[in-house]
Structures are given as C-alpha cells and as structure tokens.
Scaffold this active site. Structure first.
Site, PDB file in Angstrom:
ATOM      1  N   GLU A 244      46.347  34.191  29.896  1.00 60.82           N
ATOM      2  CA  GLU A 244      46.013  35.612  30.004  1.00 60.82           C
ATOM      3  C   GLU A 244      46.442  36.045  31.393  1.00 60.82           C
ATOM      4  O   GLU A 244      45.803  35.688  32.379  1.00 60.82           O
ATOM      5  CB  GLU A 244      44.498  35.821  29.823  1.00 60.82           C
ATOM      6  N   CYS A 278      43.433  43.774  35.128  1.00 62.37           N
ATOM      7  CA  CYS A 278      44.685  43.343  34.504  1.00 62.37           C
ATOM      8  C   CYS A 278      45.222  44.404  33.549  1.00 62.37           C
ATOM      9  O   CYS A 278      46.419  44.609  33.461  1.00 62.37           O
ATOM     10  CB  CYS A 278      44.503  42.012  33.782  1.00 62.37           C
TER      11      CYS A 278
HETATM   12  P1  NAD Z   1      46.004  33.469  40.555  1.00 60.97           P
HETATM   13  O1  NAD Z   1      47.117  33.191  39.630  1.00 60.97           O
HETATM   14  O2  NAD Z   1      46.284  33.491  42.010  1.00 60.97           O
HETATM   15  O3  NAD Z   1      44.831  32.407  40.363  1.00 60.97           O
HETATM   16  C1  NAD Z   1      44.179  32.251  39.111  1.00 60.97           C
HETATM   17  C2  NAD Z   1      43.433  30.928  39.124  1.00 60.97           C
HETATM   18  O4  NAD Z   1      44.374  29.857  39.149  1.00 60.97           O
HETATM   19  C3  NAD Z   1      42.508  30.717  40.329  1.00 60.97           C
HETATM   20  O5  NAD Z   1      41.321  30.112  39.884  1.00 60.97           O
HETATM   21  C4  NAD Z   1      43.315  29.763  41.196  1.00 60.97           C
HETATM   22  O6  NAD Z   1      42.525  28.957  42.040  1.00 60.97           O
HETATM   23  C5  NAD Z   1      43.995  28.920  40.142  1.00 60.97           C
HETATM   24  N1  NAD Z   1      45.214  28.233  40.600  1.00 60.97           N
HETATM   25  C6  NAD Z   1      46.084  28.628  41.552  1.00 60.97           C
HETATM   26  N2  NAD Z   1      47.102  27.732  41.645  1.00 60.97           N
HETATM   27  C7  NAD Z   1      46.863  26.778  40.715  1.00 60.97           C
HETATM   28  C8  NAD Z   1      47.561  25.590  40.334  1.00 60.97           C
HETATM   29  N3  NAD Z   1      48.708  25.238  40.901  1.00 60.97           N
HETATM   30  N4  NAD Z   1      47.029  24.845  39.336  1.00 60.97           N
HETATM   31  C9  NAD Z   1      45.876  25.218  38.716  1.00 60.97           C
HETATM   32  N5  NAD Z   1      45.170  26.317  39.055  1.00 60.97           N
HETATM   33  C10 NAD Z   1      45.666  27.099  40.050  1.00 60.97           C
HETATM   34  O7  NAD Z   1      45.372  34.856  40.057  1.00 60.97           O
HETATM   35  P2  NAD Z   1      44.169  35.684  40.721  1.00 60.97           P
HETATM   36  O8  NAD Z   1      44.700  36.333  41.965  1.00 60.97           O
HETATM   37  O9  NAD Z   1      42.949  34.871  40.802  1.00 60.97           O
HETATM   38  O10 NAD Z   1      43.900  36.792  39.604  1.00 60.97           O
HETATM   39  C11 NAD Z   1      44.643  37.967  39.525  1.00 60.97           C
HETATM   40  C12 NAD Z   1      45.623  37.916  38.392  1.00 60.97           C
HETATM   41  O11 NAD Z   1      44.916  37.641  37.190  1.00 60.97           O
HETATM   42  C13 NAD Z   1      46.322  39.241  38.165  1.00 60.97           C
HETATM   43  O12 NAD Z   1      47.672  39.019  37.839  1.00 60.97           O
HETATM   44  C14 NAD Z   1      45.587  39.803  36.955  1.00 60.97           C
HETATM   45  O13 NAD Z   1      46.321  40.747  36.223  1.00 60.97           O
HETATM   46  C15 NAD Z   1      45.293  38.562  36.187  1.00 60.97           C
HETATM   47  N6  NAD Z   1      44.196  38.772  35.223  1.00 60.97           N
HETATM   48  C16 NAD Z   1      44.482  38.747  33.890  1.00 60.97           C
HETATM   49  C17 NAD Z   1      43.484  38.976  32.957  1.00 60.97           C
HETATM   50  C18 NAD Z   1      43.765  38.935  31.476  1.00 60.97           C
HETATM   51  O14 NAD Z   1      42.838  38.740  30.700  1.00 60.97           O
HETATM   52  N7  NAD Z   1      45.001  39.123  31.029  1.00 60.97           N
HETATM   53  C19 NAD Z   1      42.178  39.206  33.389  1.00 60.97           C
HETATM   54  C20 NAD Z   1      41.919  39.219  34.752  1.00 60.97           C
HETATM   55  C21 NAD Z   1      42.943  38.990  35.668  1.00 60.97           C
END
Ligand code: NAD
Length: 501
Positions: A244, A278
């Site tokens: 997502e 998002c």
């Molecule tokens: P992010 O991608 O920076 O991090 C998401 C998660 O992944 C965090 O818990 C982070 O610690 C973890 N992570 C980072 N690197 C990793 C790795 N190499 N391996 C495993 N886990 C890792 O995103 P964010 O800044 O936390 O969230 C914002 C993003 O999320 C935006 O793009 C937003 O649109 C999206 N989002 C999508 C939805 C949806 O349902 N489609 C909902 C909310 C947010």
C-alpha cells in the site's frame, strides 16, 4: 518496550522519538534486531496455533473485547498519536474512531467471509462434493507508516488477526509508541492469547529483519521506493507481499457541479493532516467554464485555515522533518515553471509548519503534478472537458484514489468508472475510507493488493480446495482399469456438448 515486545538484550541500542511540534524528546524505544524479531515471530507462531483452532465466533468475541479496550482508552490512544505525529487532538480521536469501525467489521464478518462453502461440480465430476475454505496463513508481518499510525496499520493488523493469523508489527520509527500501546491493549484484553500480536520497534534495519524473518506474508504500507526494497527481500524467499504505497490523487470537477461543496471537500482533502494523507487531494482538474469560480472558492476557504499547535489550528506540523524540503521544492518548481500561486507560495514553508498553498495552471510535467507532495498544497488546472480530465488523471504513475464532483451522481459514477484509481468517491473526498466493507488499495506506484472489506480478509488467507468422493462414478476416467472404448465415448460426449455453445 512492552510486555508484548520481545526481550531486548541488556545493552541493546535504543532510539528516541521527538515531538514534531516542539522537537522535545518523547520516549526511548529499543532498536529490535534480527534476534528479537525472530523471537517475536516464534511467539506469534506458537500463539497462532491456538488462535486458528478457535471457532470464528470465539475469535470475534476476543477481537471485540480488544475493540472495547481501545474505545475505553480512546483518549490515551489519541494522545499518543497526537504526540508522535503532531496532528490536532480531534484528528487523532477521529483516527481512533475510524479504526474501531474497521476492527468491528473485520471481527464480525471474518466467520461469514472465510467459512467453507460448496461449489458446483461438472458433468464428469458429479460423484464429487467440492468445497473451498480460506485458511489463515500463519504469522503476518506488518510494516507501517507514520501519517495514520493506527488506522493505516490496523487495515492489515485487524483483518489479519480476524482471519486467524498472528501478527508481528513494525511501526514507523516516528510513531513506535502507538504500535506499542496497541499490542499492550491486545494483551490486556485477550490475555489467553498474549503474544499473538507483538510490536517490534526500530527503523529500516528492524523492518528488514522482519522481511527476512520467515513470516508467511508481509503487508507493507509506505513509499514506493521502500516497497521495492522490501519486495526484493521477500522475493528471495517467495514471501507473499502486499504493498500500500503513495498516491497523487486527483479530483475532477464538471461544469454542473456544486462548486461550494467541491471547494469544501477539496480544501479538506488537500489540507487536513497537513496534506500527509496517501489518498489526499493533490491535483484538481476543473472544466474551463468553472475553473475561475472554483479557484476563488478554494482560496477563500484556504485563507481561513492555519497550521499550529493551538487547539483551534486546522492542522499540525509536518511530521517528517525531511518532507518540508520536498514540499518547498515542489512549490518553488511549480511557480518557476509558470504555475500561478493563487494563495501562499514558497514563503508558506516555515518548518515545522507549511501554511496552505493553492496553485493553478501548473505544467503537467512539474514535480507538483507528477510526484507525491505529501504536504498542504493543491494544484487546480483547467481542462477543456471531462475527457481531457480523465486522460490527465490517468496519466499519473500513481493510481490510488480519485474523486468526481458532478451534479448527477449517476453521471459522476460513469466518470469514476473511466478512472484507473482503486478507490473513487463521487461528490465527496475519501468517502471510501470510512466504509469498512470497501476494499482499499491501488495499482502501479500506489502498490498492489487490497486491505479492508472481504478482499482484505481473504488477503491474509490461503484457499484450500477439497473434493470428497460421494460414490463410485459410473465412468471412472482416472483409473488404468478404464477400457479404451469408455474413454473414447467420454471424449465424444464432451466434444459434442462443448461444440454446441
Ligand atoms: P517509508 O517508505 O519511509 O517507511 C515505511 C515503513 O518502512 C517504515 O516503518 C520504515 O521504518 C520501514 N522501512 C524503511 N526502510 C525499510 C527497509 N529497507 N526494509 C523494511 N522496512 C523499511 O514511508 P513513510 O514515510 O513511513 O510513510 C509515508 C508513505 O506511506 C507515503 O508515500 C504515503 O503515501 C504512504 N502511505 C500509504 C498508505 C496506503 O494505504 N496506500 C497509507 C499511509 C501512507
């Protein structure tokens, strides 16, 4: 660190969370490494065996007890969310309310959606009774974002548990306290299944450890860039993966739309939660006749809103400090590329806050129109007609949500059907998010797979198909004893039947 967290080594590294509003330290959490993550997965696996063996009605009752605990502690949960994200208390409370609605739906509907059901057999299989059942996968790993730390993650956690799985949850490093509290409340409400939901804390390295831990599925919510990395790790072990990701959601406004209602919804969809949603509104395509009138209405509403830490502020700070520079770049680029700042502009950025920005006439190839801005910025571009609007909406590499404003709901739904978005609202924005029965998710850079609704329950199961032979078939085709003439007769019969239609 909670009763449900895996034990950290005595001198394990820790990290500190900070208030996005004041910068002050909130709490320290352990950086859980591969060992602690594996321990959490093993505990969840043990607890899951007993959980999966329960009748669906017992799991429902347990989950409803957890829901009750969340509702009872709503203020404390909302306080933690507000503290970690900086969002206003009212917004945090609304996030908990939405989460309760989803958890209730998942708990009450899992038994019906996933139960064994019979399917029809065919001409040559009349002697079989055929059925299928959706069985839990085992332990699901959930990696969550910070913008809606409870609601978004529970879209996977609540549905995975309701489907009979155990869950190990890795919340964002910006919002670990919310995840820790969630697991604590589960253990307190359902002590006989303690360990079924465990929260592990840390940043990328902890998420990476969870991806490599042997979970039976990984549900990821975050940016497409991180999704690609996590999916590559999951590919090594063929661990099923659900993504997502972000969005660049657009609104189409037709000539006959109620412009006041459209402006109200656009402003809320673009600015609430500081635009860190998002499926928030980032682009608007308004047909030329009403473009000016719509822009005026949007600006009038945006002028009345300001971010801040006070109780009456419309929204809070940017939660992720690094996002401020991205928002500033998008606004500056848009204006230097010929876009018009109708309200606010590059000067609206004053970290940690960004005041509302309303742009118009932004070139379609500018970053503000192609990349996820994730800030309180909306661009309203004129289009010749609905066809052009549909084309522009669908030109994005993101395909998460969209909205259509149109006088006639049926005509609006016809426009919605032409959009590639996974979720669409007509005459509202984000209408789908509050309906638990509706699946949620997108395609392309917005990810794949669905959470919420029946699909969201089935996403955390594997189908087992079963046949039970009821009687010896008159023509047993799956035996070496069948005479050649019987087989030829069967083939002739099938050929004549299938040739008819
Ligand atoms: P992010 O991608 O920076 O991090 C998401 C998660 O992944 C965090 O818990 C982070 O610690 C973890 N992570 C980072 N690197 C990793 C790795 N190499 N391996 C495993 N886990 C890792 O995103 P964010 O800044 O936390 O969230 C914002 C993003 O999320 C935006 O793009 C937003 O649109 C999206 N989002 C999508 C939805 C949806 O349902 N489609 C909902 C909310 C947010």
């Amino acid at each position: 660190m909670t009763a449900t967290s895996p034990a950290a080594a005595p001198h394990a590294a820790t990290f500190t969370t900070h208030s996005p509003t004041t910068g002050k330290a909130i709490a320290e959490h352990p950086v859980n490494g591969p060992e602690e993550v594996s321990l959490a997965v093993a505990r969840a696996r043990t607890a899951q065996a007993g959980w999966a063996a329960l009748p669906a009605s017992r799991r429902r009752d347990h989950l409803l007890r957890w829901k009750k605990a969340l509702a009872t502690d709503l203020d404390a949960v909302a306080r933690t969310i507000a503290e970690e994200t900086g969002k206003p208390a009212g917004d945090a409370a609304l996030e908990v309310v939405l989460t309760l609605e989803h958890l209730a739906w998942a708990a009450r509907n899992a038994g019906r959606v996933l139960r064994r059901r019979k399917v029809r057999t065919g001409l040559f299989t009349l002697h079989q009774q055929a059925s299928l059942v959706h069985r839990p996968l085992g332990v699901v790993g959930v990696i969550g974002p910070w913008n809606y730390p409870l609601y978004t993650s529970m879209g996977s956690i609540g549905y995975a548990l309701a489907a009979g799985n155990g869950v190990v949850f890795k919340p964002s490093e910006l919002t670990p306290g919310t995840g820790v509290l969630l697991a604590e409340l589960f253990d307190a409400a359902v002590p006989e299944h303690a360990g079924l939901l465990t929260t592990v804390t840390g940043a990328a390295s902890t998420g990476d450890a969870l991806s490599r831990s042997g979970v039976d599925k990984l549900a990821f919510t975050g940016s497409p860039e991180t999704a690609r990395k996590v999916m590559a790790v999951c590919a090594e072990t063929l661990t099923p993966f659900l993504a997502e990701c972000g969005g660049k959601d657009a609104v189409i406004v037709t000539a006959d739309a109620d412009l006041d209602a459209a402006a109200d919804a656009i402003v809320w969809g673009a600015l609430s939660n500081a635009g860190q949603t998002c499926a928030g509104v980032e682009r608007v395509y308004a047909v030329r006749e009403i473009h000016g009138a719509l822009c005026e209405r949007v600006v009038t509403r945006a002028e009345a809103l300001r971010p801040g830490a006070e109780a009456d502020a419309a929204y809070g700070p940017m939660t992720l400090p690094g996002q401020v520079a991205i928002v500033e770049r998008h606004v500056t680029d848009a204006v230097s590329a010929g876009g018009k700042a109708l309200f606010g502009g590059p000067g609206s950025v004053c970290a940690p806050y960004v005041a509302p920005v309303v742009l118009a006439g932004v070139p379609e190839d500018a970053a503000a129109m192609t990349e996820e801005t994730f800030g309180p910025v909306v661009a309203i571009n004129p289009v010749a007609d609905v066809d052009e609007a549909v084309e522009r909406v669908n030109a994005s590499r993101y395909a998460l949500g969209a909205a259509v404003f149109c006088r006639n709901g049926r005509a609006g739904a016809a426009i919605a059907a032409r959009l590639r978005a996974g979720v669409v609202s007509v005459n509202s924005v984000l209408g789908f998010a509050a309906v638990p029965a509706l699946p949620f998710g997108g395609s392309q850079d917005s990810g794949f797979g669905r959470i919420h609704g029946e699909e969201g329950l089935r996403a955390f199961t594997a189908v087992q198909s079963t046949t039970v032979q009821r009687f010896t078939p008159p023509i047993a085709l799956t035996s070496f004893d069948v005479p050649a003439v019987t087989r030829q007769r069967a083939v002739r019969l099938a050929r004549s039947l299938h040739r008819r239609r």
